[in-house]
Design an enzyme around this catalytic site. Structure first.
Site, PDB file in Angstrom:
ATOM      1  N   LEU A 107       0.824  -1.205   0.000  1.00 28.57           N
ATOM      2  CA  LEU A 107       0.000   0.000   0.000  1.00 28.57           C
ATOM      3  C   LEU A 107       0.864   1.264   0.000  1.00 28.57           C
ATOM      4  O   LEU A 107       0.391   2.350  -0.306  1.00 28.57           O
ATOM      5  CB  LEU A 107      -0.872  -0.008   1.255  1.00 28.57           C
ATOM      6  CG  LEU A 107      -2.256   0.581   1.137  1.00 28.57           C
ATOM      7  CD1 LEU A 107      -3.059  -0.092   0.054  1.00 28.57           C
ATOM      8  CD2 LEU A 107      -2.976   0.453   2.464  1.00 28.57           C
ATOM      9  N   SER A 108       2.131   1.116   0.363  1.00 24.96           N
ATOM     10  CA  SER A 108       3.015   2.253   0.581  1.00 24.96           C
ATOM     11  C   SER A 108       3.891   2.510  -0.651  1.00 24.96           C
ATOM     12  O   SER A 108       4.714   1.675  -1.020  1.00 24.96           O
ATOM     13  CB  SER A 108       3.880   1.967   1.811  1.00 24.96           C
ATOM     14  OG  SER A 108       5.082   2.685   1.794  1.00 24.96           O
ATOM     15  N   PRO A 109       3.702   3.680  -1.296  1.00 25.18           N
ATOM     16  CA  PRO A 109       4.474   3.960  -2.514  1.00 25.18           C
ATOM     17  C   PRO A 109       5.971   4.075  -2.257  1.00 25.18           C
ATOM     18  O   PRO A 109       6.788   3.593  -3.042  1.00 25.18           O
ATOM     19  CB  PRO A 109       3.896   5.291  -3.006  1.00 25.18           C
ATOM     20  CG  PRO A 109       3.285   5.921  -1.804  1.00 25.18           C
ATOM     21  CD  PRO A 109       2.817   4.801  -0.932  1.00 25.18           C
ATOM     22  N   SER A 136       7.543   2.553  -0.039  1.00 25.26           N
ATOM     23  CA  SER A 136       8.044   1.188   0.167  1.00 25.26           C
ATOM     24  C   SER A 136       8.478   0.595  -1.167  1.00 25.26           C
ATOM     25  O   SER A 136       9.503  -0.075  -1.250  1.00 25.26           O
ATOM     26  CB  SER A 136       6.973   0.277   0.790  1.00 25.26           C
ATOM     27  OG  SER A 136       6.781   0.543   2.158  1.00 25.26           O
TER      28      SER A 136
END
Lengths: 183, 226
Positions: free
Chosen positions: B15-17, B19
């Site tokens: 969900l984390s860009p 990341s």
């Protein structure tokens, strides 16, 4: 004559530690990259509703109007006080001490200090802080790079490699070799 | 034989860009630096809850900044990352629980597939604005990564087992114990010390800590170790 230097505006507050890191990196690169670095003393309190560096930033604002050539050194000495030696930067004598350490005479420094509560200086600091807000700042430091007619706002001291990419310049880490300095 | 490789743990959520950006950089360097990259699927929602932090995108000016930042980093990092249309809905409503449970199950059964399937999930949600919550979405990503339909379904069946749920919870707690208030975090184990670095923009600092050479987010492949 080569291409025109690109203007970089650095909006900063000496209360902000990452502002200091970004400031030092850009100061190192100002003689290596084809840039014109414009220092913009701002109030992080105005952006974040935080606590006070009001007098110090007003002093730097007054300097930016009267002795802009001293702005880099005095900014650095204020950071050295608050973020290196844990010393006060709110009292008049603290600010004068930083100014003198930077190479101003006591007279010059006092002359600037007298102006910090004038409407002209208060307004200028407010306007600079508002300019940062208009660029989209939610904190400091922000670096605004003017490249090919576009203004790119970068937040933080950790976007300098990206800045180099945008400028088409070489990134040599946060401590570039001085030998690469432009003459 | 040379010095022992240093272990790097990358805690991430698809969900984390940021990341994704950190993941791609570390994947590129895993064959250049003397490191052992351990991927740790985690739940960013759990970290936010535990730390009291909020997704930065909830602050309007930060959301605006994020859009521009991701656009620039797309070019600098050469990762095809793009904001989904209804980005707040993706992050806040849809989430990534099933996807991260799938990756957790993979880490237990087929760890060699973890890198590719993670990447395909990011390509869905953070490049092509596709769903990653439905079973068929996750299966599609797994198959695109090279798993057979059978293998993928086998893993999918396990995502609601206590073993997998507990593992995801434990990994997320481990990130919290390292001090995470968001993702990605990279934990570098160097000379008996664990250094936790937050974000995709601490990789040059990581190189400095490892005594390795930083060659930017897109290092030349020719430097790869054989």
């Amino acid at each position: 004559m080569g291409p025109l230097p690109r203007t970089l505006e650095l909006f900063y507050d000496v209360l902000s530690p990452y502002s200091w890191l970004g400031f030092e990196v850009l100061c190192r690169y100002q003689n290596i990259w084809n840039i014109r670095l414009q220092l913009r003393p701002s109030l992080i309190a105005g952006i974040m509703k935080d606590s006070g560096s009001l007098s110090a930033m007003r002093f730097l604002t007054a300097l930016s109007l009267e002795h802009p050539e001293m702005l880099e050194k005095v900014s650095r000495e204020l950071w050295m006080r608050v973020w290196s030696r844990d010393e006060d930067i709110t009292e008049p004598q603290s600010i004068l001490a930083a100014a003198e350490k930077a190479g101003m005479t006591a007279e010059q420094a006092r002359g600037i200090l007298e102006k910090i509560s004038t409407p002209k200086v208060k307004n200028q600091l407010r306007e600079t802080t508002e300019a940062a807000c208009k660029y989209g700042a939610f904190g400091l430091p922000i670096t605004v790079a003017h490249v090919d007619g576009q203004a790119h706002m970068l937040f933080g001291s950790d976007r300098m490699e990206l800045l180099a990419y945008l400028l088409g310049e070489k990134w040599m880490g946060p401590v570039p070799p001085a030998m690469n300095a432009r003459l």
